[in-house]
Design a protein around this motif. Sequence first.
Motif, PDB file in Angstrom:
ATOM      1  N   MET A 198       0.831  -1.205   0.000  1.00 24.53           N
ATOM      2  CA  MET A 198       0.000   0.000   0.000  1.00 24.53           C
ATOM      3  C   MET A 198       0.874   1.267   0.000  1.00 24.53           C
ATOM      4  O   MET A 198       0.572   2.245  -0.685  1.00 24.53           O
ATOM      5  CB  MET A 198      -0.933   0.018   1.214  1.00 24.53           C
ATOM      6  N   GLU A 199       1.956   1.241   0.755  1.00 22.19           N
ATOM      7  CA  GLU A 199       2.827   2.410   0.854  1.00 22.19           C
ATOM      8  C   GLU A 199       3.648   2.645  -0.410  1.00 22.19           C
ATOM      9  O   GLU A 199       4.004   3.777  -0.730  1.00 22.19           O
ATOM     10  CB  GLU A 199       3.760   2.258   2.058  1.00 22.19           C
ATOM     11  N   HIS A 200       3.977   1.560  -1.118  1.00 22.42           N
ATOM     12  CA  HIS A 200       4.834   1.670  -2.308  1.00 22.42           C
ATOM     13  C   HIS A 200       4.081   1.269  -3.577  1.00 22.42           C
ATOM     14  O   HIS A 200       4.691   0.832  -4.554  1.00 22.42           O
ATOM     15  CB  HIS A 200       6.069   0.765  -2.144  1.00 22.42           C
ATOM     16  N   GLN A 201       2.776   1.452  -3.555  1.00 16.86           N
ATOM     17  CA  GLN A 201       1.950   0.997  -4.673  1.00 16.86           C
ATOM     18  C   GLN A 201       2.344   1.670  -5.987  1.00 16.86           C
ATOM     19  O   GLN A 201       2.463   1.005  -7.025  1.00 16.86           O
ATOM     20  CB  GLN A 201       0.471   1.277  -4.365  1.00 16.86           C
ATOM     21  N   ALA A 202       2.578   2.960  -5.944  1.00 15.47           N
ATOM     22  CA  ALA A 202       2.949   3.678  -7.164  1.00 15.47           C
ATOM     23  C   ALA A 202       4.271   3.165  -7.725  1.00 15.47           C
ATOM     24  O   ALA A 202       4.463   3.059  -8.940  1.00 15.47           O
ATOM     25  CB  ALA A 202       3.050   5.177  -6.878  1.00 15.47           C
ATOM     26  N   GLU A 203       5.180   2.836  -6.838  1.00 20.04           N
ATOM     27  CA  GLU A 203       6.490   2.324  -7.248  1.00 20.04           C
ATOM     28  C   GLU A 203       6.384   0.937  -7.867  1.00 20.04           C
ATOM     29  O   GLU A 203       7.196   0.552  -8.717  1.00 20.04           O
ATOM     30  CB  GLU A 203       7.398   2.279  -6.015  1.00 20.04           C
ATOM     31  N   MET A 204       5.385   0.167  -7.439  1.00 13.10           N
ATOM     32  CA  MET A 204       5.253  -1.216  -7.899  1.00 13.10           C
ATOM     33  C   MET A 204       4.401  -1.362  -9.153  1.00 13.10           C
ATOM     34  O   MET A 204       4.392  -2.437  -9.765  1.00 13.10           O
ATOM     35  CB  MET A 204       4.637  -2.079  -6.782  1.00 13.10           C
ATOM     36  N   GLU A 205       3.647  -0.353  -9.508  1.00 19.23           N
ATOM     37  CA  GLU A 205       2.779  -0.434 -10.683  1.00 19.23           C
ATOM     38  C   GLU A 205       3.592  -0.739 -11.937  1.00 19.23           C
ATOM     39  O   GLU A 205       4.581  -0.090 -12.223  1.00 19.23           O
ATOM     40  CB  GLU A 205       2.005   0.877 -10.865  1.00 19.23           C
ATOM     41  N   GLY A 206       3.145  -1.742 -12.668  1.00 13.14           N
ATOM     42  CA  GLY A 206       3.812  -2.124 -13.910  1.00 13.14           C
ATOM     43  C   GLY A 206       4.987  -3.060 -13.739  1.00 13.14           C
ATOM     44  O   GLY A 206       5.533  -3.557 -14.729  1.00 13.14           O
ATOM     45  N   LEU A 207       5.404  -3.303 -12.491  1.00 17.11           N
ATOM     46  CA  LEU A 207       6.536  -4.205 -12.267  1.00 17.11           C
ATOM     47  C   LEU A 207       6.095  -5.660 -12.389  1.00 17.11           C
ATOM     48  O   LEU A 207       4.969  -6.001 -12.031  1.00 17.11           O
ATOM     49  CB  LEU A 207       7.120  -3.987 -10.865  1.00 17.11           C
ATOM     50  N   PRO A 208       6.959  -6.545 -12.876  1.00 17.25           N
ATOM     51  CA  PRO A 208       6.650  -7.977 -12.837  1.00 17.25           C
ATOM     52  C   PRO A 208       6.671  -8.469 -11.390  1.00 17.25           C
ATOM     53  O   PRO A 208       7.118  -7.756 -10.482  1.00 17.25           O
ATOM     54  CB  PRO A 208       7.785  -8.609 -13.656  1.00 17.25           C
ATOM     55  N   LEU A 209       6.200  -9.674 -11.189  1.00 13.36           N
ATOM     56  CA  LEU A 209       6.114 -10.224  -9.836  1.00 13.36           C
ATOM     57  C   LEU A 209       7.468 -10.224  -9.136  1.00 13.36           C
ATOM     58  O   LEU A 209       7.559  -9.913  -7.945  1.00 13.36           O
ATOM     59  CB  LEU A 209       5.562 -11.652  -9.885  1.00 13.36           C
TER      60      LEU A 209
END
Length: 200
Positions: free
Chosen positions: A130-141
């Motif tokens: 939740m805190e790093h959601q923007a950073e994780m968007e579009g990243l592979p698993l």
Amino acid sequence: MKNIFEKINTTEKHLAYASLSRRVYAQFLDFLILCPVLIPQIMVFYYHNKTVYELFPFYTALHSLLYIGYRFVMHALYGRTFGKAFAGIIVTDSCKGRLGWIRSFIRSLPELALSSVTIMSAVYDSRIFMEHQAEMEGLPLAGVHRILNKWNPLDNFTFWDSIVYYGISVLYILFSHKRTAIHDLFAGTRVLRYKGEKPF
């Protein structure tokens, strides 16, 4: 296989202690029985979004506690789960008597402790996502996991605590005279093979 509700005469002197292979077989059968509950876990591998990670701690708690609760109740009532019944083994106290609720609960405590750590790790994963959601968007698993691993203080611990616990249990079963695992030592229980059942 004897019916799981059938009373087993555990007072017979020639009942052997259950081997490691038979116990692993019983565990595998119990896993197959409960595996439909684990199917939603696959969603984490295919979908790493806000909704999945919001539900992740609750689902982790559900399937962890369901498995422990299943074993706790079945051992207390019948001395065996469905997997153990099929494998021809039964859990008794040190005098080959009925396990009962208290001893069954004590026997479940080590797995309950391990599950508590797993649940807390899932809570951390959820908060970190939740805190790093923007950073994780579009990243592979793999990329999501790298970020979770970096910030989750329990990530490595949840892997190694199980490895160490079950590794020591396996050694105890292999080399102890009474084939006892750590939870058997902790609760004063024995795992016995029925008379007439063929060993693996």
